[in-house]
Design a protein around this motif. Structure first.
Motif, mmCIF file in Angstrom:
data_model
loop_
_atom_site.group_PDB
_atom_site.id
_atom_site.type_symbol
_atom_site.label_atom_id
_atom_site.label_comp_id
_atom_site.label_asym_id
_atom_site.label_seq_id
_atom_site.Cartn_x
_atom_site.Cartn_y
_atom_site.Cartn_z
ATOM 1 N N VAL A 175 2.353 24.072 35.653
ATOM 2 C CA VAL A 175 3.014 22.822 35.536
ATOM 3 C C VAL A 175 4.444 22.917 35.845
ATOM 4 N N THR A 176 4.948 24.151 35.391
ATOM 5 C CA THR A 176 6.381 24.437 35.567
ATOM 6 C C THR A 176 6.730 24.731 36.855
ATOM 7 N N ALA A 212 -4.449 22.203 33.314
ATOM 8 C CA ALA A 212 -2.882 22.154 33.596
ATOM 9 C C ALA A 212 -2.873 21.848 35.142
ATOM 10 N N GLN A 265 -2.789 17.990 34.754
ATOM 11 C CA GLN A 265 -1.459 17.716 34.177
ATOM 12 C C GLN A 265 -0.465 17.520 35.126
ATOM 13 N N HIS A 266 -0.253 18.377 35.981
ATOM 14 C CA HIS A 266 0.586 18.490 36.845
ATOM 15 C C HIS A 266 0.609 17.106 37.888
ATOM 16 N N SER A 267 -0.632 16.722 37.990
ATOM 17 C CA SER A 267 -0.779 15.333 38.730
ATOM 18 C C SER A 267 -0.764 14.107 37.953
ATOM 19 N N ASN A 268 -0.432 14.269 36.639
ATOM 20 C CA ASN A 268 -0.080 13.317 35.523
ATOM 21 C C ASN A 268 -1.276 12.773 35.316
ATOM 22 N N VAL A 293 -3.467 13.160 32.328
ATOM 23 C CA VAL A 293 -3.706 13.928 31.282
ATOM 24 C C VAL A 293 -4.677 13.327 30.192
ATOM 25 N N SER A 350 -11.139 17.812 37.915
ATOM 26 C CA SER A 350 -9.866 18.521 38.437
ATOM 27 C C SER A 350 -10.151 18.625 40.015
ATOM 28 N N ARG A 388 5.451 17.048 29.640
ATOM 29 C CA ARG A 388 5.644 18.023 30.167
ATOM 30 C C ARG A 388 5.878 17.965 31.802
ATOM 31 N N PRO A 389 4.998 17.475 32.422
ATOM 32 C CA PRO A 389 5.238 17.156 34.125
ATOM 33 C C PRO A 389 6.689 16.401 34.516
ATOM 34 N N SER A 422 9.415 18.699 33.544
ATOM 35 C CA SER A 422 9.503 19.948 34.656
ATOM 36 C C SER A 422 10.065 19.357 35.899
#
Length: 458
Positions: free
Chosen positions: A41-42, A106, A109-112, A114, A165, A243-244, A247
């Motif tokens: 994610v970071t 995760a 999560q990176h792709s929003n 969640v 995912s 978090r995303p 980041s």
């Protein structure tokens, strides 16, 4: 909280064993994924598509290697004592399921995306346990059946998040020279150690209670512990959502946006956790009607109070840990985690023998509060950021005074029905006043339920 004591009413030791097994699987999976879910994610916002493919391939291989090491370790332990095959097998299966769940979650999560992974983690897993309890109750408290259904359920939730995912999969690429392996692995190691230390602390009280007081008190304490930690469930989901965005703002070096998210998350989390805690505190006596007497203890309410306040403090300090982890100061999350472990260990060694279960809860309150204050000071020192706004202080004072007032109502000589009626009515009125006549809940006013049309002024 409610069904375990009913199904296994004469077996508090088994309830304590389940708690220990789930805690062990959570801790093992946190160390086994080597920090790759958080690293993903970071770092993903900073990488090109080809680099993302290389990173994803590396993360998969690393997690597969960790799973293989877990399997070999389990076989070695089995060679020493075959009695441990059952517990070790279940712990390994749950650990591997949690490990890959976090990795694929995760990616979403990176792709929003969640909501679904968080539903699986925070709700579906409870449904798995509920199903296992029902089948165990219908089969004369069959413990092996409970473990079997629990394990199959965790495999099912892993399959669900993998299928979810698939549209976000970046592809596979074995050219790792395109990414900064040293930076990613160092970051992941620090995150793993920091997260692992937090989990160790959250389960350290369980292990020390078992050591000092025995197996059954673990089950008693766990009911009060989970009653208090209900406060933290929505804020934790919010932290995953934010978090995303943090980041990506950090990748753009947009400290103004980071500061805005920091303050908004702190205010929103304080509001959510504060009102949930007030509802729990007012209605706590109803819980005691549901829990069997064999699982109750004298300091139940005091333990819930300590755990609830510690979770409120954890929520109210906002995203300080996230900011440290996405910045170049992520090592301080590890240092503060070590501080927390030592502080908790020493506190429990002093308080549990003298105060019993209340000592464990009080130790957690002191340790978590100190830990969050330290991280708060670090973020302010390094980045000149603070989560506190005028609205935050107003809301904090209102919630603090309200809890004191609700405590007076709760312990008043009035009949229980009147205490419940007055207390819950007070909370509803307080929320409506804050919502309609102050700016402390402005973010809630912007919420919209998908599928419903809202009227808006042109």
């Amino acid at each position: 909280m409610f069904l375990f004591p009913r199904v296994f009413i004469d077996q508090p030791e088994f309830v304590g064993e389940i708690t220990t097994l789930l805690a062990a699987a959570t801790v093992i999976s946190t160390f086994a994924h080597l920090g790759f879910p958080v690293s993903l994610v970071t770092f993903f916002p900073r990488l090109r598509n080809e680099q993302q493919q290389s990173f994803w391939t590396l993360a998969l291989f690393a997690c597969l290697f960790s799973s293989l090491l877990l399997l070999i370790s389990g076989l070695i332990l089995y060679q020493f004592n075959s009695f441990w095959l059952g517990p070790i097998g279940y712990v390994l299966l749950l650990s591997v399921s949690m490990l890959f769940f976090e990795l694929f979650a995760a990616l979403s999560q990176h792709s929003n995306k969640v909501v679904f992974p968080q539903f699986i983690k925070n709700t579906f897993r409870r449904l798995i346990i509920l199903t296992a309890l029902i089948f165990a109750a219908l089969n004369e408290q069959d413990q092996d059946l409970f473990y079997l259904i629990l394990s199959l359920g965790y495999l099912l939730q892993l399959l669900a998040v993998i299928l979810y995912s698939i549209p976000q999969l970046p592809g596979f690429r074995l050219q790792w020279s395109e990414i900064n392996l040293r930076e990613i692995l160092t970051y992941g190691l620090l995150i793993m150690l920091a997260s692992g230390s937090m989990l160790l602390v959250s389960r350290l009280d369980i292990l020390m209670i078992r050591s000092f007081l025995g197996k059954a008190p673990v089950a008693f304490y766990n009911i009060a512990f989970f009653t208090g930690t209900i406060v933290s469930v929505p804020p934790k989901a919010l932290m995953v959502s934010i978090r995303p965005y943090l980041s990506k703002a950090w990748a753009r070096e947009d400290l103004k946006e980071v500061s805005s998210l920091y303050r908004k998350s702190a205010l929103t989390q304080l509001a959510i956790s504060g009102f949930i805690f007030m509802l729990i505190w007012v209605n706590l006596d109803l819980t005691l009607f549901i829990i069997p007497e064999s699982f109750q203890f004298d300091t139940f309410a005091a333990v819930v109070l300590c755990i609830g306040i510690s979770e409120m403090v954890n929520s109210a300090t906002g995203s300080n840990g996230l900011i440290l982890s996405i910045s170049n100061r992520q090592a301080y999350n590890f240092y503060t985690g070590l501080f927390l472990i030592v502080f908790t260990l020493v506190g429990n060694l002093i308080l549990i023998p003298s105060l019993g279960l209340l000592g464990a809860a009080l130790g957690s309150l002191i340790a978590l509060s100190s830990y969050n204050i330290v991280k708060l000071l670090l973020v302010h020192r390094f980045f000149r950021l603070t989560p506190f706004s005028t609205s935050f202080w107003k809301l904090l004072i209102v919630i603090g005074l309200s809890i004191i007032g609700l405590s007076i109502i709760r312990y008043s000589p009035l009949p229980l029905v009147w205490n419940l009626l007055i207390g819950n009515l007070f909370i509803v009125i307080l929320f409506l006043i804050l919502y309609n006549f102050t700016d402390t809940l402005d973010d809630f006013k912007q919420m919209r339920i998908p599928g419903l049309k809202s009227k808006s002024k042109k």
